[in-house]
Write an enzyme that holds these catalytic residues in place. Structure first.
Site, PDB file in Angstrom:
ATOM      1  N   HIS A 202       6.947  10.475  -8.340  1.00  0.00           N
ATOM      2  CA  HIS A 202       6.458  10.268  -9.711  1.00  0.00           C
ATOM      3  C   HIS A 202       5.786  11.483 -10.344  1.00  0.00           C
ATOM      4  CE1 HIS A 202       2.646   9.784  -7.640  1.00  0.00           C
ATOM      5  NE2 HIS A 202       2.033   9.868  -8.794  1.00  0.00           N
TER       6      HIS A 202
HETATM    7  N1  UDP Z   1       1.415   2.281  -4.218  1.00  0.00           N
HETATM    8  C1  UDP Z   1       1.644   0.919  -4.344  1.00  0.00           C
HETATM    9  N2  UDP Z   1       2.886   0.498  -4.741  1.00  0.00           N
HETATM   10  C2  UDP Z   1       3.921   1.356  -5.004  1.00  0.00           C
HETATM   11  C3  UDP Z   1       3.661   2.754  -4.843  1.00  0.00           C
HETATM   12  C4  UDP Z   1       2.407   3.184  -4.465  1.00  0.00           C
HETATM   13  O1  UDP Z   1       0.749   0.108  -4.112  1.00  0.00           O
HETATM   14  O2  UDP Z   1       5.008   0.910  -5.372  1.00  0.00           O
HETATM   15  C5  UDP Z   1       0.079   2.728  -3.813  1.00  0.00           C
HETATM   16  C6  UDP Z   1       0.047   3.564  -2.570  1.00  0.00           C
HETATM   17  O3  UDP Z   1      -0.011   2.748  -1.427  1.00  0.00           O
HETATM   18  C7  UDP Z   1      -1.207   4.391  -2.779  1.00  0.00           C
HETATM   19  C8  UDP Z   1      -1.260   4.582  -4.259  1.00  0.00           C
HETATM   20  O4  UDP Z   1      -0.429   3.574  -4.827  1.00  0.00           O
HETATM   21  O5  UDP Z   1      -2.355   3.687  -2.357  1.00  0.00           O
HETATM   22  C9  UDP Z   1      -0.763   5.936  -4.625  1.00  0.00           C
HETATM   23  O6  UDP Z   1      -0.623   6.026  -5.959  1.00  0.00           O
HETATM   24  P1  UDP Z   1       0.350   7.053  -6.682  1.00  0.00           P
HETATM   25  O7  UDP Z   1       1.391   7.483  -5.736  1.00  0.00           O
HETATM   26  O8  UDP Z   1       0.766   6.411  -7.953  1.00  0.00           O
HETATM   27  O9  UDP Z   1      -0.623   8.246  -7.089  1.00  0.00           O
HETATM   28  P2  UDP Z   1      -1.188   9.535  -6.342  1.00  0.00           P
HETATM   29  O10 UDP Z   1      -1.763   9.107  -5.031  1.00  0.00           O
HETATM   30  O11 UDP Z   1      -0.077  10.503  -6.197  1.00  0.00           O
HETATM   31  O12 UDP Z   1      -2.226  10.023  -7.261  1.00  0.00           O
END
Ligand code: UDP
Length: 355
Positions: A202
């Site tokens: 993403h």
């Molecule tokens: N996550 C979730 N469902 C999904 C994808 C990710 O619950 O379909 C959770 C994942 O387990 C983690 C968090 O969302 O705890 C990560 O968020 P994201 O990847 O959107 O953002 P980043 O961590 O890169 O800021």
């Protein structure tokens, strides 16, 4: 006053909200609206037992300026009216930046959870948000030794920094059993534990660059000819795939899943391939190797320990890196604290306020 708005912030806030309540502190949650639909927002409040937001700003979409500006406009009068002792912000999104900036202009103390992370890639909006937020914050709550060291190197005074550990580690420990009991996601998707790849994509750097997006999707498609690849699709990625007319045939693209299903998918994967910050760490928490589909990572300790390897899209053969990493593991280590980061945060907020 806690400012949240994006998926990872709901997950980080869950253990902290519980710890604040246990410490007898009153918390008011403000949801900016950055992520708003059921699958990206509501499901987390329900599953993780996060208190209902006291205010919902309803700000979403638009460019960075429109979104951040609208948040600032809504937050300022709210903070003035509520006069909180602390404004608590998480991570590195536009909601983080808006919360920190609005509070700091009103001279309300700002505490930043997950302070001190750097990718050293200034093109990333997340990097810009982190740097500004850290330098506006009065209390910098760091997850790792590296984060603490970097803040010192940037000249932040020691008394503002408290190393608490990673709240996502707290969440992973707390919800692991619940995920095992309640999630039926493997059966729903006909997946066998230990055999499939879990992928998430993403980051704007990947979704908005057609060459990178193509390299990633072709790499995942190649792997999917050999074993199942499940890809819960972030709305931004779904839109980018549609924009670039890119269809997936072998990769199983599904809607975003709730946290408990995500934990189950991570735990039983043969490997995780991701550009998410949180998901890189969760792979490690569950003892699963990870390939990070980026040029760099903020969570370098996992690369050092051998649990994570970088696969810069367009520079390497992603499928080859994934094949090579399946079945590997890394060294032992405890880079993310004692699993009680949320309690340490609650204590720091209480003690610093009294000091
Ligand atoms: N996550 C979730 N469902 C999904 C994808 C990710 O619950 O379909 C959770 C994942 O387990 C983690 C968090 O969302 O705890 C990560 O968020 P994201 O990847 O959107 O953002 P980043 O961590 O890169 O800021």
């Amino acid at each position: 006053m806690t400012i949240v708005g994006a998926r990872p912030q709901f997950i980080k806030a869950a253990p902290v909200s519980r710890a604040l309540a246990a410490a007898g502190l009153r918390e008011q949650i403000v949801h900016t609206g950055q992520h708003f639909d059921a699958g990206m927002s509501d499901v987390f409040f329900e599953e993780l037992g996060i208190p209902r937001p006291a205010h919902h700003l309803g700000v979403s979409g638009g460019g960075h300026g429109v979104m951040t500006g609208a948040m600032l406009q809504a937050l300022e009068p709210l903070m003035e009216a509520e006069a909180p002792d602390w404004v608590l912000v998480y991570g590195d999104t536009n909601s983080t930046l808006a919360g920190a900036l609005a509070a700091s202009k009103l001279h309300i103390p700002v505490a930043h959870v997950e302070a001190g992370l750097r990718s050293f890639n200034r093109r990333m909006p997340e990097e810009q948000n982190r740097i500004v937020t850290d330098h506006l914050s009065d209390l910098l709550l760091t997850p790792t030794d590296g984060a603490t060291r970097r803040l010192r190197e940037e000249g932040i005074p020691d008394e503002r920094i408290v190393q608490v550990g990673d709240v996502m580690f707290d969440a992973a420990l707390y919800y692991a059993d619940r995920a095992a009991e309640r999630s039926a996601v493997l059966a729903q998707h006909d997946l066998v534990a230990g055999t499939y790849i879990l992928a998430t994509i993403h980051r704007a750097d990947n979704t908005d660059d057609p060459a990178r997006l193509r390299a990633i999707m072709e790499g995942l498609e190649a792997v999917a000819t050999e074993r199942p690849v499940i890809l819960p699709l972030h709305p931004r990625t779904r839109a980018a795939l549609e924009r670039h007319g890119r269809a997936l045939s072998k990769v199983r693209a599904v809607d975003p899943v709730g946290y408990l299903d995500m934990v189950a998918l991570e735990r039983h994967a043969a490997l995780v391939a991701t550009d998410s910050g949180g998901v890189q760490k969760e792979a490690y928490f569950h003892g699963v190797p990870c390939v990070t589909l980026r040029d760099e990572t903020e969570w370098t300790e996992l690369v050092d320990l051998g649990w994570n390897r970088l696969a810069p899209p367009t520079q390497v053969d992603i499928a080859a890196v994934i094949r090579e990493a399946v079945g590997t593991s890394g060294q032992e280590g405890r880079p993310y604290g004692d699993g009680q980061a949320a309690d340490h945060i609650a204590r720091a907020l209480r003690d610093k306020r009294l000091a």
